[in-house]
Scaffold this active site. Structure first.
Site, PDB file in Angstrom:
ATOM      1  N   SER A 276       8.234 -20.320  94.895  1.00  0.00           N
ATOM      2  CA  SER A 276       7.348 -21.465  94.706  1.00  0.00           C
ATOM      3  C   SER A 276       5.889 -20.997  94.722  1.00  0.00           C
ATOM      4  O   SER A 276       5.501 -20.169  93.908  1.00  0.00           O
ATOM      5  CB  SER A 276       7.636 -22.531  95.767  1.00  0.00           C
ATOM      6  N   GLU A 405      15.291 -28.276  90.172  1.00  0.00           N
ATOM      7  CA  GLU A 405      13.993 -27.987  90.782  1.00  0.00           C
ATOM      8  C   GLU A 405      13.247 -29.255  91.234  1.00  0.00           C
ATOM      9  O   GLU A 405      12.450 -29.209  92.167  1.00  0.00           O
ATOM     10  CB  GLU A 405      13.106 -27.227  89.784  1.00  0.00           C
ATOM     11  N   HIS A 518      15.207 -26.994  94.958  1.00  0.00           N
ATOM     12  CA  HIS A 518      14.106 -26.033  94.998  1.00  0.00           C
ATOM     13  C   HIS A 518      14.160 -25.297  96.338  1.00  0.00           C
ATOM     14  O   HIS A 518      14.111 -25.907  97.394  1.00  0.00           O
ATOM     15  CB  HIS A 518      12.794 -26.808  94.871  1.00  0.00           C
TER      16      HIS A 518
END
Length: 649
Positions: A276, A405, A518
């Site tokens: 990320s 995601e 995610h």
């Protein structure tokens, strides 16, 4: 008399002895202490900053030396708040590196109090501005073979490091000059995160992979990204230059490179990896002129610099910074005339106040008030512009995404609409309300195109509406920027391998509707399923072993494929990616990922934007009515959809 080998945070290297103690007794005491503390002496490493003592752990039958809380910069407090990091002062005693450091100042997520799925991402140590510390995991055998002090290239006993080759997975690995080093950078939207989280524990990675692993804290939020330099006279430019969180990272990476041999590592065999915002940080460190060439191998998990949340203009950052100053009652209007007063005021504000007030500038899903800023220094231009002139022929990149995601962010930003445990049958009007909110900054033509693209034409419309919004968020903010950036990296000469993680882990605490979230791949890349004390299924342990192997092989060779396995390079012409899944029926290689959906974002939508700009002009030329414009857009999308069915992805 009991003799303790426990050390305080910093111990003197020698202590004055009373003159009345006979020399023979001194020697006897010295030999006795050496025998008692001999095991601990093996844990002392001489770094360029001073000696540090770690602790020993045994993992999978292998010993690993762990060093936590090594300072790499002076505490960024008082006059150093908002400034670039300053290297730590050297110390002379032995530093106790067995405790976890503080987490850099941030706010906790407490939408679901007591929920472990949320809690694993919250700080597990006290928050403090004094937070710039490094952690290192080093296989004991390799460290004792190759570990060399920073002042002479020798072991503490004065002998040169041997030149034995180590064996890993049956393949000889040339470790004459030390082991590969993997450096982890955590995520958290540049607003939260900590290297100390349990999920980032690298015991297994270091032991099983026979590699050195390191991580570090860096400043987040306004403490790491307050950018005011353009608003102040040039002599005050360093008061709040912005991107100091990236400068923290750069200093930590340099420290690790300088001290690689001390821990048994090879400074020319380093890999950055992160997820990320940590992934985008890896991207920034590889591309910035400040750190260019420092490391040439990077693994990027669900984050690239071209993503909308991953960078901001100088103008936007200044606007947010001035709002924070006013929210802290420090009068941003005086920045040009009396910047010293304003910055003195901001440095006197309690850290908690700044940490809370900065969130006033949060402007919607994944629109965080802090992000890497195009400052003309660390980031001279926007990411895709930088890419146009980059020479990446010697760079190796492993990058990818997870299947879902967007769902995590969708839940948090629209918590009044959704439940974390159960799927929601969302009416069409609520669907449109959310989509228009998420993409409110786009033109009307763009929004209509996005809504058309992510409208479900079959199945249960209510549940499909929820799923389609999640896909739109994931595609726009993560997968499609990664896809676009991977193509650009390959075009500039980098060796790119792409993965796609599709397994919903049995340990997930989130609702089934959220899918493969995610961050779900992190535990697998770190090898956590190999920990037999944790409740994973056998197929998940195999997947964890495979994914850890991919990381290790990539760190060692630049190619994540196992011996005899096919994993071709990714390129725009041949967008082949590897699927990490427990389903043996699924082919491991595919093309894309999400090629059709990403073509919409990366190729088609920019054209819609340009068309909308032409039609919105106030020139004397005739303009197309909005209705006809939208019908035209819909028709073009329909044609694109029809053409897709004749392509193989």
């Amino acid at each position: 008399m009991a003799i303790s080998c426990r050390q305080s945070r910093v111990l003197p290297m020698s202590l004055p002895l009373p003159l009345t103690i006979p020399l023979p007794l001194v020697l006897v005491l010295s030999l006795h202490l050496s025998g008692v503390c001999g095991v601990i002496d093996r844990l002392v490493v001489q770094t360029s900053s001073g000696p540090v003592r770690g602790r020993s752990v045994t993992v999978q039958g292998r010993e690993v030396h762990v060093y936590t809380g090594i300072p790499y910069a002076k505490p960024p407090v008082e006059d150093l708040r908002f400034r670039k990091p300053v290297p730590a002062e050297p110390w002379h005693g032995v530093l106790d590196a067995t405790g976890l450091s503080a987490t850099c100042v941030q706010e906790r997520y407490e939408y679901f109090p007591g929920f472990s799925g949320e809690e694993i991402w919250n700080p597990n140590t006290n928050v403090s501005e004094d937070c710039l510390y490094i952690n290192v995991w080093a296989p004991a055998k390799a460290r004792l073979r190759h570990g060399r002090g920073a002042n002479g290239g020798e072991h503490p006993n004065g002998k040169q490091a041997d030149t034995d080759h180590l064996i890993h997975n049956g393949n000889p690995q040339n470790t004459t000059n030390g082991l590969p080093i993997l450096i982890w950078i955590y995520g958290g939207g540049f607003m939260t995160g900590s290297a100390t989280l349990d999920i980032y524990n690298a015991d297994i990675m270091a032991a099983v992979g026979n590699v050195i692993v390191a991580s570090f804290q860096y400043r987040v939020g306004a403490f790491g990204f307050l950018h005011l330099a353009p608003e102040m006279p040039s002599e005050f430019a360093e008061e709040a230059p912005g991107n100091v969180g990236l400068w923290d990272q750069a200093l930590a990476i340099r420290w690790l490179k300088d001290n690689a041999h001390a821990f048994g590592g090879n400074p020319e065999w380093m890999t950055l990896f992160g997820e990320s915002a940590g992934s985008s940080s890896v991207n920034a460190q590889l591309m910035s002129p400040v750190t260019r060439g420092l490391v040439k191998r990077g693994m990027m998990q669900s984050g690239t610099m071209n993503a909308p949340w991953s960078h901001m203009t100088s103008e936007k950052a200044v606007e947010i910074g001035k709002a924070l100053i006013n929210d802290c009652n420090c009068n941003a209007s005086m920045l040009k005339t009396n910047p010293a007063h304003v910055m003195s005021c901001m440095r006197s504000v309690d850290a908690k106040t700044i940490s809370v007030q900065q969130w006033n500038s949060y402007s919607g899903i994944l629109s965080f008030p802090s992000a890497p800023t195009i400052d003309g220094a660390f980031l001279p231009a926007d990411p895709m512009t930088l890419m146009k002139t980059a020479d990446l022929k010697d760079y190796d990149i492993l990058m990818g995404n997870v299947r879902d995601e967007g769902t995590y962010f969708l839940l948090y930003d629209f918590i009044d609409y959704f439940d974390k445990d159960d799927a929601t049958a969302l009416p069409r009007d609520k669907y449109l309300e959310i989509m228009n909110n998420i993409f409110g900054k786009a033109t009307q033509a763009e929004r209509e195109a996005i809504i058309f693209q992510y409208t479900s034409w079959e199945g249960n419309p209510g549940y499909q509406n929820q799923q389609q919004i999640g896909r739109a968020v994931g595609d726009h903010f993560f997968t499609c920027p990664t896809n676009e950036y991977a193509q650009a990296l390959a075009e500039r000469g980098a060796s790119v391998h792409y993965y796609y993680f599709t397994h919903r882990t049995s340990t997930s605490l989130w609702g089934e509707w959220m899918g493969v979230l995610h961050g779900d791949e992190i535990e697998y890349f770190f090898g956590q399923p190999l920990n037999n004390s944790l409740q994973y299924r056998p197929v998940e342990r195999e997947l964890g072993k495979r994914m850890l192997s991919a990381v290790i092989e990539f760190a060692k060779t630049g190619n994540p494929a196992q011996d005899g396995e096919e994993w071709p390079n990714f390129s725009k012409e041949d967008p082949v990616y590897y699927i990490f899944s427990t389903d043996d029926k699924i082919e491991k290689l595919a093309r894309g990922p999400l090629a059709a959906r990403c073509s919409f974002w990366n190729d088609y939508l920019p054209k819609v934007r340009s068309w909308a700009g032409t039609c919105d002009g106030d020139s004397g030329s005739a303009s197309i009515s909005p209705r006809l414009q939208l019908l035209g857009i819909a028709a073009l999308i329909y044609i694109c959809a029809a053409l897709r069915t004749k392509r193989v992805f």
